[in-house]
Design a protein around this motif. Structure first.
Motif, PDB file in Angstrom:
ATOM      1  N   GLU A  12       0.838  -1.205   0.000  1.00  0.00           N
ATOM      2  CA  GLU A  12       0.000   0.000   0.000  1.00  0.00           C
ATOM      3  C   GLU A  12       0.874   1.257   0.000  1.00  0.00           C
ATOM      4  O   GLU A  12       0.599   2.218  -0.725  1.00  0.00           O
ATOM      5  CB  GLU A  12      -0.925  -0.011   1.213  1.00  0.00           C
ATOM      6  CG  GLU A  12      -1.832   1.201   1.296  1.00  0.00           C
ATOM      7  CD  GLU A  12      -2.673   1.225   2.557  1.00  0.00           C
ATOM      8  OE1 GLU A  12      -3.687   1.941   2.550  1.00  0.00           O
ATOM      9  OE2 GLU A  12      -2.326   0.565   3.565  1.00  0.00           O
ATOM     10  N   THR A  13       1.931   1.244   0.792  1.00  0.00           N
ATOM     11  CA  THR A  13       2.844   2.392   0.856  1.00  0.00           C
ATOM     12  C   THR A  13       3.524   2.618  -0.489  1.00  0.00           C
ATOM     13  O   THR A  13       3.640   3.766  -0.949  1.00  0.00           O
ATOM     14  CB  THR A  13       3.891   2.183   1.966  1.00  0.00           C
ATOM     15  OG1 THR A  13       3.203   2.089   3.218  1.00  0.00           O
ATOM     16  CG2 THR A  13       4.901   3.317   2.006  1.00  0.00           C
ATOM     17  N   ILE A  14       3.945   1.553  -1.135  1.00  0.00           N
ATOM     18  CA  ILE A  14       4.570   1.684  -2.461  1.00  0.00           C
ATOM     19  C   ILE A  14       3.584   2.302  -3.444  1.00  0.00           C
ATOM     20  O   ILE A  14       3.940   3.211  -4.198  1.00  0.00           O
ATOM     21  CB  ILE A  14       5.091   0.320  -2.964  1.00  0.00           C
ATOM     22  CG1 ILE A  14       6.249  -0.157  -2.091  1.00  0.00           C
ATOM     23  CG2 ILE A  14       5.514   0.403  -4.441  1.00  0.00           C
ATOM     24  CD1 ILE A  14       6.623  -1.623  -2.288  1.00  0.00           C
ATOM     25  N   LEU A  15       2.347   1.837  -3.422  1.00  0.00           N
ATOM     26  CA  LEU A  15       1.316   2.394  -4.308  1.00  0.00           C
ATOM     27  C   LEU A  15       1.125   3.883  -4.052  1.00  0.00           C
ATOM     28  O   LEU A  15       1.108   4.688  -4.999  1.00  0.00           O
ATOM     29  CB  LEU A  15      -0.012   1.652  -4.109  1.00  0.00           C
ATOM     30  CG  LEU A  15      -1.204   2.201  -4.894  1.00  0.00           C
ATOM     31  CD1 LEU A  15      -1.035   1.972  -6.382  1.00  0.00           C
ATOM     32  CD2 LEU A  15      -2.500   1.563  -4.399  1.00  0.00           C
ATOM     33  N   ASP A  28      12.525   6.021   0.291  1.00  0.00           N
ATOM     34  CA  ASP A  28      11.213   6.675   0.397  1.00  0.00           C
ATOM     35  C   ASP A  28      10.316   5.898   1.359  1.00  0.00           C
ATOM     36  O   ASP A  28       9.571   6.491   2.144  1.00  0.00           O
ATOM     37  CB  ASP A  28      10.533   6.759  -0.974  1.00  0.00           C
ATOM     38  CG  ASP A  28      11.350   7.534  -1.991  1.00  0.00           C
ATOM     39  OD1 ASP A  28      11.942   8.567  -1.616  1.00  0.00           O
ATOM     40  OD2 ASP A  28      11.386   7.109  -3.161  1.00  0.00           O
ATOM     41  N   ILE A  29      10.406   4.582   1.288  1.00  0.00           N
ATOM     42  CA  ILE A  29       9.611   3.716   2.161  1.00  0.00           C
ATOM     43  C   ILE A  29      10.102   3.845   3.600  1.00  0.00           C
ATOM     44  O   ILE A  29       9.302   3.913   4.533  1.00  0.00           O
ATOM     45  CB  ILE A  29       9.658   2.259   1.668  1.00  0.00           C
ATOM     46  CG1 ILE A  29       9.074   2.167   0.252  1.00  0.00           C
ATOM     47  CG2 ILE A  29       8.920   1.328   2.622  1.00  0.00           C
ATOM     48  CD1 ILE A  29       9.363   0.869  -0.464  1.00  0.00           C
ATOM     49  N   VAL A  30      11.420   3.909   3.775  1.00  0.00           N
ATOM     50  CA  VAL A  30      12.015   4.100   5.105  1.00  0.00           C
ATOM     51  C   VAL A  30      11.435   5.354   5.748  1.00  0.00           C
ATOM     52  O   VAL A  30      10.988   5.331   6.900  1.00  0.00           O
ATOM     53  CB  VAL A  30      13.563   4.208   5.007  1.00  0.00           C
ATOM     54  CG1 VAL A  30      14.165   4.735   6.302  1.00  0.00           C
ATOM     55  CG2 VAL A  30      14.168   2.866   4.630  1.00  0.00           C
ATOM     56  N   HIS A  31      11.438   6.456   5.001  1.00  0.00           N
ATOM     57  CA  HIS A  31      10.946   7.727   5.538  1.00  0.00           C
ATOM     58  C   HIS A  31       9.444   7.701   5.799  1.00  0.00           C
ATOM     59  O   HIS A  31       8.994   8.197   6.834  1.00  0.00           O
ATOM     60  CB  HIS A  31      11.295   8.879   4.605  1.00  0.00           C
ATOM     61  CG  HIS A  31      12.762   9.146   4.518  1.00  0.00           C
ATOM     62  ND1 HIS A  31      13.546   9.420   5.612  1.00  0.00           N
ATOM     63  CD2 HIS A  31      13.604   9.169   3.454  1.00  0.00           C
ATOM     64  CE1 HIS A  31      14.801   9.606   5.237  1.00  0.00           C
ATOM     65  NE2 HIS A  31      14.863   9.455   3.929  1.00  0.00           N
ATOM     66  N   ARG A  32       8.682   7.134   4.896  1.00  0.00           N
ATOM     67  CA  ARG A  32       7.220   7.123   5.042  1.00  0.00           C
ATOM     68  C   ARG A  32       6.771   6.249   6.206  1.00  0.00           C
ATOM     69  O   ARG A  32       5.924   6.620   6.998  1.00  0.00           O
ATOM     70  CB  ARG A  32       6.571   6.648   3.737  1.00  0.00           C
ATOM     71  CG  ARG A  32       5.055   6.478   3.775  1.00  0.00           C
ATOM     72  CD  ARG A  32       4.269   7.767   4.063  1.00  0.00           C
ATOM     73  NE  ARG A  32       4.533   8.796   3.095  1.00  0.00           N
ATOM     74  CZ  ARG A  32       3.816   9.020   1.999  1.00  0.00           C
ATOM     75  NH1 ARG A  32       2.767   8.281   1.743  1.00  0.00           N
ATOM     76  NH2 ARG A  32       4.152   9.983   1.175  1.00  0.00           N
ATOM     77  N   MET A  33       7.342   5.067   6.282  1.00  0.00           N
ATOM     78  CA  MET A  33       6.894   4.113   7.294  1.00  0.00           C
ATOM     79  C   MET A  33       7.662   4.239   8.614  1.00  0.00           C
ATOM     80  O   MET A  33       7.296   3.615   9.603  1.00  0.00           O
ATOM     81  CB  MET A  33       6.993   2.684   6.745  1.00  0.00           C
ATOM     82  CG  MET A  33       6.089   2.457   5.536  1.00  0.00           C
ATOM     83  SD  MET A  33       6.128   0.760   4.924  1.00  0.00           S
ATOM     84  CE  MET A  33       4.947  -0.001   6.052  1.00  0.00           C
ATOM     85  N   GLU A  34       8.757   5.022   8.573  1.00  0.00           N
ATOM     86  CA  GLU A  34       9.600   5.225   9.749  1.00  0.00           C
ATOM     87  C   GLU A  34      10.172   3.907  10.282  1.00  0.00           C
ATOM     88  O   GLU A  34      10.183   3.643  11.476  1.00  0.00           O
ATOM     89  CB  GLU A  34       8.850   5.997  10.841  1.00  0.00           C
ATOM     90  CG  GLU A  34       8.421   7.377  10.379  1.00  0.00           C
ATOM     91  CD  GLU A  34       7.689   8.181  11.440  1.00  0.00           C
ATOM     92  OE1 GLU A  34       7.272   7.608  12.469  1.00  0.00           O
ATOM     93  OE2 GLU A  34       7.534   9.389  11.227  1.00  0.00           O
ATOM     94  N   LEU A  63       5.443  -2.159  -8.524  1.00  0.00           N
ATOM     95  CA  LEU A  63       4.553  -3.261  -8.173  1.00  0.00           C
ATOM     96  C   LEU A  63       4.326  -4.156  -9.382  1.00  0.00           C
ATOM     97  O   LEU A  63       4.168  -3.658 -10.499  1.00  0.00           O
ATOM     98  CB  LEU A  63       3.197  -2.717  -7.701  1.00  0.00           C
ATOM     99  CG  LEU A  63       3.200  -1.892  -6.418  1.00  0.00           C
ATOM    100  CD1 LEU A  63       1.873  -1.163  -6.250  1.00  0.00           C
ATOM    101  CD2 LEU A  63       3.475  -2.777  -5.218  1.00  0.00           C
ATOM    102  N   THR A  64       4.298  -5.452  -9.162  1.00  0.00           N
ATOM    103  CA  THR A  64       3.879  -6.378 -10.215  1.00  0.00           C
ATOM    104  C   THR A  64       2.352  -6.323 -10.263  1.00  0.00           C
ATOM    105  O   THR A  64       1.709  -5.667  -9.430  1.00  0.00           O
ATOM    106  CB  THR A  64       4.326  -7.813  -9.900  1.00  0.00           C
ATOM    107  OG1 THR A  64       3.668  -8.225  -8.698  1.00  0.00           O
ATOM    108  CG2 THR A  64       5.836  -7.920  -9.763  1.00  0.00           C
ATOM    109  N   ASP A  65       1.756  -7.038 -11.197  1.00  0.00           N
ATOM    110  CA  ASP A  65       0.289  -7.088 -11.257  1.00  0.00           C
ATOM    111  C   ASP A  65      -0.276  -7.629  -9.948  1.00  0.00           C
ATOM    112  O   ASP A  65      -1.253  -7.101  -9.419  1.00  0.00           O
ATOM    113  CB  ASP A  65      -0.183  -7.941 -12.432  1.00  0.00           C
ATOM    114  CG  ASP A  65       0.063  -7.265 -13.781  1.00  0.00           C
ATOM    115  OD1 ASP A  65       0.282  -6.041 -13.806  1.00  0.00           O
ATOM    116  OD2 ASP A  65       0.037  -7.971 -14.808  1.00  0.00           O
ATOM    117  N   ILE A  70      -3.166  -6.291  -4.741  1.00  0.00           N
ATOM    118  CA  ILE A  70      -3.265  -6.278  -3.280  1.00  0.00           C
ATOM    119  C   ILE A  70      -3.214  -4.842  -2.761  1.00  0.00           C
ATOM    120  O   ILE A  70      -4.023  -4.447  -1.916  1.00  0.00           O
ATOM    121  CB  ILE A  70      -2.141  -7.119  -2.649  1.00  0.00           C
ATOM    122  CG1 ILE A  70      -2.351  -8.594  -2.972  1.00  0.00           C
ATOM    123  CG2 ILE A  70      -2.070  -6.901  -1.129  1.00  0.00           C
ATOM    124  CD1 ILE A  70      -1.153  -9.474  -2.692  1.00  0.00           C
ATOM    125  N   ALA A  71      -2.283  -4.050  -3.269  1.00  0.00           N
ATOM    126  CA  ALA A  71      -2.123  -2.670  -2.813  1.00  0.00           C
ATOM    127  C   ALA A  71      -3.392  -1.855  -3.060  1.00  0.00           C
ATOM    128  O   ALA A  71      -3.840  -1.106  -2.186  1.00  0.00           O
ATOM    129  CB  ALA A  71      -0.934  -2.017  -3.519  1.00  0.00           C
TER     130      ALA A  71
END
Length: 122
Positions: A12-15, A28-34, A63-65, A70-71
């Motif tokens: 979901e975060t990647i999306l 980016d994920i590190v910063h968003r999700m802390e 993301l793959t299909d 899921i996201a």
């Protein structure tokens, strides 16, 4: 196939990051999700092995299909539940936190019924 709640949160975060920024890197994920860099690195490895994401030579994550499906499902649940809880009078912060917990556990049948009910109410 049922995947772990943490994997759903990463997808979901990647999306969301992809929609906001156009490209996504692990930092980016590190910063968003802390989360720590090693934690995110391990999660990305597992998601890649599971066929949910790809990474290119420049470290861009996509993301793959299967991952996208899921996201999008989780993001729709999160968005709808947040709006619904806010409409019930819950503060936006609490609504977003509670929606994050609810989105992973509610069955598809129940979600569809809630979605139909909300669309009549809001």
């Amino acid at each position: 196939m049922k995947i772990q709640e943490s994997a759903e949160n990463y997808l979901e975060t990647i999306l969301m990051l992809k929609e906001e920024k156009g490209t996504v890197r692990a930092i980016d994920i590190v910063h968003r999700m802390e989360f720590s860099k090693p934690s995110v690195s391990r999660a990305m490895s597992l998601l890649r092995e599971g066929g949910y994401i790809t990474t290119d030579k420049d470290g861009l994550i996509d993301l793959t299909d299967a991952g996208s499906e899921i996201a999008k499902r989780i993001y729709e649940r999160h968005t709808l539940m947040t709006k619904w809880l806010i409409a019930l009078g819950v503060s936006p912060e609490t609504a977003a936190e509670d929606a994050c917990r609810i989105e992973h556990d509610v069955s598809e049948e129940t979600f569809q019924k809630i979605k139909a009910h909300i669309s009549r109410e809001i």
